[in-house]
Design an enzyme around this catalytic site. Structure first.
Site, short mmCIF file in Angstrom:
data_model
loop_
_atom_site.label_atom_id
_atom_site.label_comp_id
_atom_site.label_asym_id
_atom_site.label_seq_id
_atom_site.Cartn_x
_atom_site.Cartn_y
_atom_site.Cartn_z
N ASP A 176 -5.28 -5.85 1.01
CA ASP A 176 -5.13 -5.37 -0.37
C ASP A 176 -6.22 -5.93 -1.27
O ASP A 176 -6.82 -5.22 -2.07
CB ASP A 176 -3.77 -5.79 -0.92
CG ASP A 176 -2.62 -4.95 -0.40
OD1 ASP A 176 -2.87 -3.84 0.09
OD2 ASP A 176 -1.47 -5.40 -0.49
N ILE A 177 -6.46 -7.22 -1.15
CA ILE A 177 -7.41 -7.88 -2.04
C ILE A 177 -8.83 -7.36 -1.82
O ILE A 177 -9.55 -7.04 -2.77
CB ILE A 177 -7.35 -9.41 -1.85
CG1 ILE A 177 -6.00 -9.94 -2.34
CG2 ILE A 177 -8.49 -10.10 -2.60
CD1 ILE A 177 -5.73 -11.38 -1.95
#
Length: 435
Positions: free
Chosen positions: A206-207
């Protein structure tokens, strides 16, 4: 029903010079969403949920953009229910949501309703960026996909974050962070060789997707400001994970070597890793010839720097030589010294730092010096301490110390200021369950 009251760019989307396409954010919006910054005048519609999209939107907000968080009133961002919680009596608020949605204006729109689709289209007319992280095809199915919105606003930068991307045979597959870690190869590389693979301890899929989406979005925005031409920014979690696997791809394509778990050691750079000391562990990297020589002198073993078996970097890279000759020397340096002693002795000279837990990092004076813990006041529920903004701009600093929105908190002002809706029109939408 409405008359336009705000525009972030000229009505005609023609090529312009410089960054004069952005108008300053209206003062009322600044009061609600925070101060100005490098992205003052940029309007972002954030339809995303949980982390990848919200994190991208949070950084845009920190940097001065007006970010409008749009949620379904009947199915809001699920992360509003994630722990930990600030609370006062029966009232509680997710700190998780607060950290990734700070500084955004909260708006609700039910896109399943025809009138809701029209509300979004009206907001798109005066928006610069739209961010979403639904499964590919979802926005098209709702009738508000990129092609439709680009007809309304040709300069719109549409950032779509997904598991497998907008194209390819796997594009419709559902995905989470761990999907990307598994499918992107990262999971197979993490842990120890004699143990099962270990997931990276944070949602790196996600990051990384959020950060790559930001790079793409700001690049596309620059192009839109110059030409009036927007575009689709397509970022996949699996692509993002693959792109951060360091040398794993070229190791395979050049030598046929498949990356494997290396524990706390580097695949070939030595010494470079975690070492025991008297009261814990430290990370130390002394692999270059210069760092090795300095370290040997610093720790009182200058003869190790000139030992013909380990006097060059290439020799120390050899795993057998490292285990037999280099590692015992390094271990002798650290075994009877504490973390603080080692940092005091060598921390300013060579890469050496204590292994700290998150609590120690938050409380470290150095963290405060970099303003990496910021506070937002949530009244009776208390103060939320969260990570700050790592991007430090000398002339237009970020403003990360702000609250996140309550569900639909700013719907009225957003529709008035950005779409020109009247009070009566807003009341009608509320009565119809559209907002």
């Amino acid at each position: 029903m409405k008359t336009s009251t705000f525009s972030s760019r000229p009505t005609e989307h023609t090529a312009t010079q410089g960054s004069e396409t952005m108008n300053p954010t209206p003062e009322l919006i600044k009061q609600l969403a925070g101060g100005s910054g490098a992205l003052d005048g940029v309007v972002v519609l954030d339809l995303s949920r949980v982390l990848a999209g919200p994190f991208a939107g949070e950084i845009l907000a920190d940097l001065g953009a007006t970010v409008i968080k749009i949620e379904n009133p009947n199915d809001p961002d699920v992360s509003r229910g994630f722990p930990p919680y600030l609370s006062a009596g029966d009232e509680e608020f997710s700190a998780y949501y607060g950290q990734y949605n700070r500084g955004k204006l909260g708006t609700t729109i039910n896109l399943a309703e025809p009138a809701g689709k029209q509300v979004l289209k009206d907001l798109v007319k005066n928006a610069d960026i739209l961010v979403e992280n639904f499964r590919p095809g979802t926005m098209d199915k709702l009738g508000v996909g990129y092609e439709t919105l680009a007809e309304i606003n040709p300069a719109l930068v549409y950032a779509a974050i997904s598991g497998y991307g907008q194209t390819g045979s796997r594009s419709r597959r559902p995905a989470f962070d761990s999907t990307a870690q598994a499918a992107g190869g990262l999971w197979s590389m993490t842990g120890y060789e004699d143990m099962p693979p270990v997931r990276v301890g944070v949602v790196i899929g996600d990051i990384s997707a959020a950060l790559f989406a930001l790079i793409g979005t700001l690049s596309a925005l620059r192009h839109a400001e110059r030409s009036g031409e927007g575009q689709l920014v397509d970022v996949a979690q699996i692509d993002s994970v693959l792109a951060i696997t360091e040398t794993a791809v070229v190791d395979y394509t050049v030598d046929g070597t498949v990356a494997k778990p290396e524990g706390n050691d580097h695949a070939w750079v030595r010494p470079y890793g975690l070492f025991d000391c008297a009261d814990g562990q430290v990370f130390f990297a002394g692999y270059t010839d210069k760092l090795w020589k300095v370290s040997c002198e610093l720790f009182g073993t200058p003869e190790a720097a000139t030992d013909p078996e380990i006097d060059t970097m290439r020799k120390r890279f050899d795993e057998a030589v490292y285990e037999r000759k280099v590692k015992p020397v390094v271990q002798s340096w650290f075994a009877n010294r504490t973390q603080s002693e080692l940092e005091e002795m060598a921390g300013d000279t060579v890469p050496l730092t204590a292994l700290r837990d998150v609590g120690e990092v938050v409380d470290d004076p150095g963290t405060a010096e970099r303003e990496m813990i910021v506070e937002a006041d949530y009244g009776p529920m208390g103060t939320l301490k969260m990570f700050g903004q790592p991007i430090k701009l000398s002339r237009t600093p970020a403003v990360p110390n702000r609250k996140a929105n309550r569900l639909g908190e700013h719907t009225d002002v957003v529709l008035k200021e950005f779409a020109g809706y009247t009070d009566d029109a807003i009341a009608e939408l509320k009565n119809g369950g559209v907002i």
